[in-house]
Write a protein that holds these residues in place. Structure first.
Motif, PDB file in Angstrom:
ATOM      1  N   THR A   4       4.358   7.882  45.916  1.00  0.00           N
ATOM      2  CA  THR A   4       2.960   8.308  45.805  1.00  0.00           C
ATOM      3  C   THR A   4       2.121   7.306  45.009  1.00  0.00           C
ATOM      4  O   THR A   4       0.900   7.439  44.953  1.00  0.00           O
ATOM      5  CB  THR A   4       2.850   9.698  45.119  1.00  0.00           C
ATOM      6  N   SER A   5       2.752   6.309  44.399  1.00  0.00           N
ATOM      7  CA  SER A   5       2.000   5.298  43.645  1.00  0.00           C
ATOM      8  C   SER A   5       2.221   3.914  44.257  1.00  0.00           C
ATOM      9  O   SER A   5       3.366   3.457  44.372  1.00  0.00           O
ATOM     10  CB  SER A   5       2.454   5.297  42.177  1.00  0.00           C
ATOM     11  N   THR A  16       1.620  16.215  37.461  1.00  0.00           N
ATOM     12  CA  THR A  16       2.850  15.544  37.019  1.00  0.00           C
ATOM     13  C   THR A  16       3.824  16.552  36.402  1.00  0.00           C
ATOM     14  O   THR A  16       3.413  17.638  35.965  1.00  0.00           O
ATOM     15  CB  THR A  16       2.500  14.504  35.934  1.00  0.00           C
ATOM     16  N   SER A  17       5.093  16.161  36.335  1.00  0.00           N
ATOM     17  CA  SER A  17       6.037  17.012  35.595  1.00  0.00           C
ATOM     18  C   SER A  17       5.651  17.022  34.118  1.00  0.00           C
ATOM     19  O   SER A  17       5.813  18.033  33.438  1.00  0.00           O
ATOM     20  CB  SER A  17       7.485  16.564  35.780  1.00  0.00           C
ATOM     21  N   LYS A  18       5.128  15.885  33.651  1.00  0.00           N
ATOM     22  CA  LYS A  18       4.682  15.802  32.253  1.00  0.00           C
ATOM     23  C   LYS A  18       3.649  16.881  31.932  1.00  0.00           C
ATOM     24  O   LYS A  18       3.607  17.423  30.833  1.00  0.00           O
ATOM     25  CB  LYS A  18       4.060  14.421  31.987  1.00  0.00           C
ATOM     26  N   THR A  33       0.391  14.677  46.560  1.00  0.00           N
ATOM     27  CA  THR A  33       1.705  15.006  47.136  1.00  0.00           C
ATOM     28  C   THR A  33       1.631  16.251  48.015  1.00  0.00           C
ATOM     29  O   THR A  33       1.381  17.352  47.506  1.00  0.00           O
ATOM     30  CB  THR A  33       2.731  15.272  46.003  1.00  0.00           C
ATOM     31  N   LYS A  73      -9.735   3.659  42.073  1.00  0.00           N
ATOM     32  CA  LYS A  73     -10.211   4.316  43.300  1.00  0.00           C
ATOM     33  C   LYS A  73     -11.154   5.490  43.024  1.00  0.00           C
ATOM     34  O   LYS A  73     -11.715   6.056  43.953  1.00  0.00           O
ATOM     35  CB  LYS A  73      -9.030   4.757  44.172  1.00  0.00           C
ATOM     36  N   TYR A  87      10.624  16.951  28.858  1.00  0.00           N
ATOM     37  CA  TYR A  87      10.741  18.126  29.738  1.00  0.00           C
ATOM     38  C   TYR A  87      12.163  18.201  30.273  1.00  0.00           C
ATOM     39  O   TYR A  87      12.973  17.288  30.031  1.00  0.00           O
ATOM     40  CB  TYR A  87       9.690  18.109  30.854  1.00  0.00           C
ATOM     41  N   GLU A 131      -4.444   2.487  38.380  1.00  0.00           N
ATOM     42  CA  GLU A 131      -4.507   2.724  39.834  1.00  0.00           C
ATOM     43  C   GLU A 131      -5.553   3.795  40.159  1.00  0.00           C
ATOM     44  O   GLU A 131      -6.329   3.675  41.116  1.00  0.00           O
ATOM     45  CB  GLU A 131      -3.104   3.159  40.302  1.00  0.00           C
ATOM     46  N   PHE A 173       8.937  15.639  43.438  1.00  0.00           N
ATOM     47  CA  PHE A 173       8.486  14.284  43.069  1.00  0.00           C
ATOM     48  C   PHE A 173       8.907  13.247  44.114  1.00  0.00           C
ATOM     49  O   PHE A 173      10.100  12.997  44.301  1.00  0.00           O
ATOM     50  CB  PHE A 173       9.027  13.887  41.695  1.00  0.00           C
ATOM     51  N   ASP A 209      -3.775  16.640  43.450  1.00  0.00           N
ATOM     52  CA  ASP A 209      -2.595  15.772  43.565  1.00  0.00           C
ATOM     53  C   ASP A 209      -2.432  15.353  45.020  1.00  0.00           C
ATOM     54  O   ASP A 209      -2.687  16.142  45.934  1.00  0.00           O
ATOM     55  CB  ASP A 209      -1.342  16.513  43.101  1.00  0.00           C
ATOM     56  N   HIS A 212      -0.687   6.358  35.357  1.00  0.00           N
ATOM     57  CA  HIS A 212      -1.203   5.666  36.544  1.00  0.00           C
ATOM     58  C   HIS A 212      -2.706   5.425  36.408  1.00  0.00           C
ATOM     59  O   HIS A 212      -3.409   5.296  37.412  1.00  0.00           O
ATOM     60  CB  HIS A 212      -0.951   6.495  37.807  1.00  0.00           C
ATOM     61  N   ALA A 268      -2.027  12.327  34.976  1.00  0.00           N
ATOM     62  CA  ALA A 268      -1.255  11.158  35.460  1.00  0.00           C
ATOM     63  C   ALA A 268      -1.723   9.909  34.703  1.00  0.00           C
ATOM     64  O   ALA A 268      -2.015   8.874  35.301  1.00  0.00           O
ATOM     65  CB  ALA A 268      -1.430  11.001  36.959  1.00  0.00           C
ATOM     66  N   HIS A 276       5.059   3.873  33.609  1.00  0.00           N
ATOM     67  CA  HIS A 276       5.315   5.216  33.065  1.00  0.00           C
ATOM     68  C   HIS A 276       5.013   5.310  31.566  1.00  0.00           C
ATOM     69  O   HIS A 276       5.739   5.947  30.800  1.00  0.00           O
ATOM     70  CB  HIS A 276       6.736   5.681  33.385  1.00  0.00           C
ATOM     71  N   GLY A 335      -3.652  14.965  38.794  1.00  0.00           N
ATOM     72  CA  GLY A 335      -2.232  14.599  38.856  1.00  0.00           C
ATOM     73  C   GLY A 335      -1.354  15.739  38.363  1.00  0.00           C
ATOM     74  O   GLY A 335      -1.328  16.044  37.173  1.00  0.00           O
TER      75      GLY A 335
HETATM   76  P1  TYD Z   1       4.256  10.616  37.746  1.00  0.00           P
HETATM   77  O1  TYD Z   1       3.396  10.426  36.564  1.00  0.00           O
HETATM   78  O2  TYD Z   1       4.686   9.376  38.424  1.00  0.00           O
HETATM   79  O3  TYD Z   1       5.575  11.374  37.406  1.00  0.00           O
HETATM   80  P2  TYD Z   1       6.068  12.652  36.632  1.00  0.00           P
HETATM   81  O4  TYD Z   1       6.051  13.787  37.599  1.00  0.00           O
HETATM   82  O5  TYD Z   1       7.441  12.202  36.338  1.00  0.00           O
HETATM   83  O6  TYD Z   1       5.278  12.933  35.397  1.00  0.00           O
HETATM   84  O7  TYD Z   1       3.541  11.564  38.787  1.00  0.00           O
HETATM   85  C1  TYD Z   1       2.319  11.223  39.316  1.00  0.00           C
HETATM   86  C2  TYD Z   1       1.749  12.398  40.070  1.00  0.00           C
HETATM   87  O8  TYD Z   1       0.362  12.133  40.293  1.00  0.00           O
HETATM   88  C3  TYD Z   1       2.379  12.621  41.420  1.00  0.00           C
HETATM   89  O9  TYD Z   1       2.450  14.000  41.699  1.00  0.00           O
HETATM   90  C4  TYD Z   1       1.408  11.949  42.382  1.00  0.00           C
HETATM   91  C5  TYD Z   1       0.094  12.091  41.679  1.00  0.00           C
HETATM   92  N1  TYD Z   1      -0.838  10.993  41.935  1.00  0.00           N
HETATM   93  C6  TYD Z   1      -2.106  11.305  42.454  1.00  0.00           C
HETATM   94  O10 TYD Z   1      -2.403  12.472  42.706  1.00  0.00           O
HETATM   95  N2  TYD Z   1      -2.970  10.275  42.699  1.00  0.00           N
HETATM   96  C7  TYD Z   1      -2.647   8.983  42.427  1.00  0.00           C
HETATM   97  O11 TYD Z   1      -3.462   8.071  42.654  1.00  0.00           O
HETATM   98  C8  TYD Z   1      -1.364   8.688  41.866  1.00  0.00           C
HETATM   99  C9  TYD Z   1      -0.975   7.273  41.539  1.00  0.00           C
HETATM  100  C10 TYD Z   1      -0.492   9.731  41.629  1.00  0.00           C
END
Ligand code: TYD
Ligand code: SAH
Ligand code: ZN
Length: 404
Positions: A73-74, A316-318, A340, A383, A212, A379, A69, A338, A376, A373, A244, A314
């Motif tokens: 990334t945001s 995410t860990s969630k 990242t 896009k 988690y 955001e 993480f 994603d 987010h 995600a 969040h 996304g």
């Molecule tokens: P996030 O929800 O911030 O955290 P967590 O892992 O704690 O649940 O994670 C967002 C993930 O989504 C992160 O891996 C980056 C990705 N991401 C995108 O792929 N595109 C985007 O536009 C944004 C904002 C995030």
């Protein structure tokens, strides 16, 4: 029987998710066979009003040189942390004040203090994200903070004016040691300011995916007030945050050092009315979680049977909690996109769904995208307008399962 991480009294079980992989444990095929699993279960301590995990994972397993993480990334979160830093500078810092942040990650908050020429230190055990912070000119030490680090910080930097943490205090099951350490490094008029996902919003929105391995605690104002009372400290302000999926920021000082704002009692009253200090509230939450899971799987099973292309948006860990608890498989989701780099080319924990760059999404839009995600959303929707224009549909599951 699980004991409360704060007071040691027996916890009452709220929700047992069963065996889970490591939420941020994205992996390569050669690691599939040795992937670790652990029991994910939430309990409640009536004495502390604290919602928490019944079993926690060893910290080095989650936070290490491969931590997946990256905070930056945001862009919306970067703006959020700039305004957090501005608030600290305006209200809680004098010219030669010292700022310490734990869980400083890639420097998303501290870069603002660094740019302003303010003395600062980031404490961040995950070496890869800490290196990204150092590159931005943020002073960072690659360590786990707890009471054993307090003397060293005092000797090297002197007493701390503002001790900060975002999305990290709830990660620390050894919370009593952490607070004891913070109390020792703070100036008499110093403050601890931290924010984490808020239990009130988790219950209200049925956002069970906040649960988690990394999140040992699901804080409320009630539980945080009781926690800090044990340590001779006092919550002096609470400020809800829209990030969040609903967070709460807590400002905490030494007992009687600073006036307590009316926001604290107002929020305590609201939580009492909501029942956040009572186990029944969390039993109702469990029923809502089960309903949400059943609805999402009905939808995804129907789409799979119809042969529709569905991807996750996304990694995410969630999403690890949703995928594992609901039983989502690579037959339901073709891949998860994603931004990242360290996640791309790997596979999701547990279900082993491929993680791809966002380009794979936009090169050939699927019929449906499951928005993991969701926190987010603003955001991302801004896009990804071309996806909707192509006829694509978003699948949401917070606060309710819906397609739009
Ligand atoms: P996030 O929800 O911030 O955290 P967590 O892992 O704690 O649940 O994670 C967002 C993930 O989504 C992160 O891996 C980056 C990705 N991401 C995108 O792929 N595109 C985007 O536009 C944004 C904002 C995030
Ligand atoms: N503050 C950032 C990162 C949150 S993720 C943000 O809000 O986006 C939590 C971070 O805490 C991870 O980078 C993890 O490595 C770090 N962490 C975990 N245990 C810690 C500890 N004991 N002391 C300091 N940081 C810790
Ligand atoms: Zn307790």
């Amino acid at each position: 029987m699980a004991l409360c991480l704060v007071c040691g009294a027996p916890q009452e079980t709220v929700l047992d998710f069963g065996a889970m992989p490591i939420a941020n444990g994205f992996l390569t095929p050669d690691q599939f066979a040795s992937e670790p699993l652990f029991p994910l279960c939430v309990g409640f301590c009536p004495a502390c009003a604290m919602l928490q995990l019944t079993e926690t994972v060893r910290r080095e397993v989650m936070f290490n040189e491969n931590y997946a993480f990256y905070s930056s990334t945001s862009t919306r979160m970067a703006a959020h942390f700039k305004s957090f830093a501005d608030m600290v500078m305006a209200d809680y810092l004098d010219a030669d004040g010292m700022v310490v942040e734990i869980g400083s990650n890639d420097g998303i908050m501290l870069e603002n203090f660094s740019r302003a020429g303010i003395r600062h230190l980031g404490i961040e055990p995950s070496a890869n994200v800490a290196a990204a912070a150092a590159k931005k000119g943020v002073n960072t030490t690659v360590r786990f903070f707890d009471d054993s680090l307090a003397d060293e910080i005092l000797q090297e930097h002197g007493p701390v004016s503002a001790f900060l943490g975002a999305n990290v205090m709830c990660h620390l099951p050894y919370i009593n040691s952490v607070i004891a350490g913070i109390r020792r490094v703070l100036r008499p008029d110093g403050v601890l300011i931290f924010e984490d996902p808020y239990a009130g919003d988790i219950v209200r929105l049925t956002s069970y995916d906040q649960i988690y391995d990394e999140h040992s605690f699901y804080f409320s104002v009630t539980s945080v007030c009781r926690l800090f009372e044990r340590h001779g400290m006092e919550v002096i302000d609470v400020i809800p945050q829209p990030v969040h999926g609903g967070s709460m920021r807590y400002v905490i000082g030494l007992r009687d050092a600073r006036p307590r704002k009316p926001s604290v009692d107002a929020m305590l009253e609201k939580e009492n009315a909501m029942g956040l200090d009572r186990i029944e509230t969390y039993h109702r939450f469990r029923e809502n979680v089960e309903k949400s899971r059943d609805q999402l799987m009905r939808l995804l099973d129907d789409l799979r049977r119809s042969g529709a292309r569905v991807v996750g948006y996304g990694a995410t860990s969630k999403s690890t909690t949703v995928i594992t608890y609901c039983g989502i498989t690579p037959e339901h989701l073709e891949f998860i996109c994603d931004t990242t780099p360290i996640k791309q080319g790997k596979f999701s924990p547990g279900a082993h769904i491929p993680i791809k760059p966002t380009r794979d999404f936009s090169d050939r839009y699927p019929g449906h995208a499951l928005l993991f995600a969701w926190n987010h959303a603003e955001e991302i929707m801004a896009k990804e307008t071309a996806f909707r224009a192509s006829g694509g549909r978003w699948i949401h599951y917070v606060p309710n399962v819906k397609v739009e």
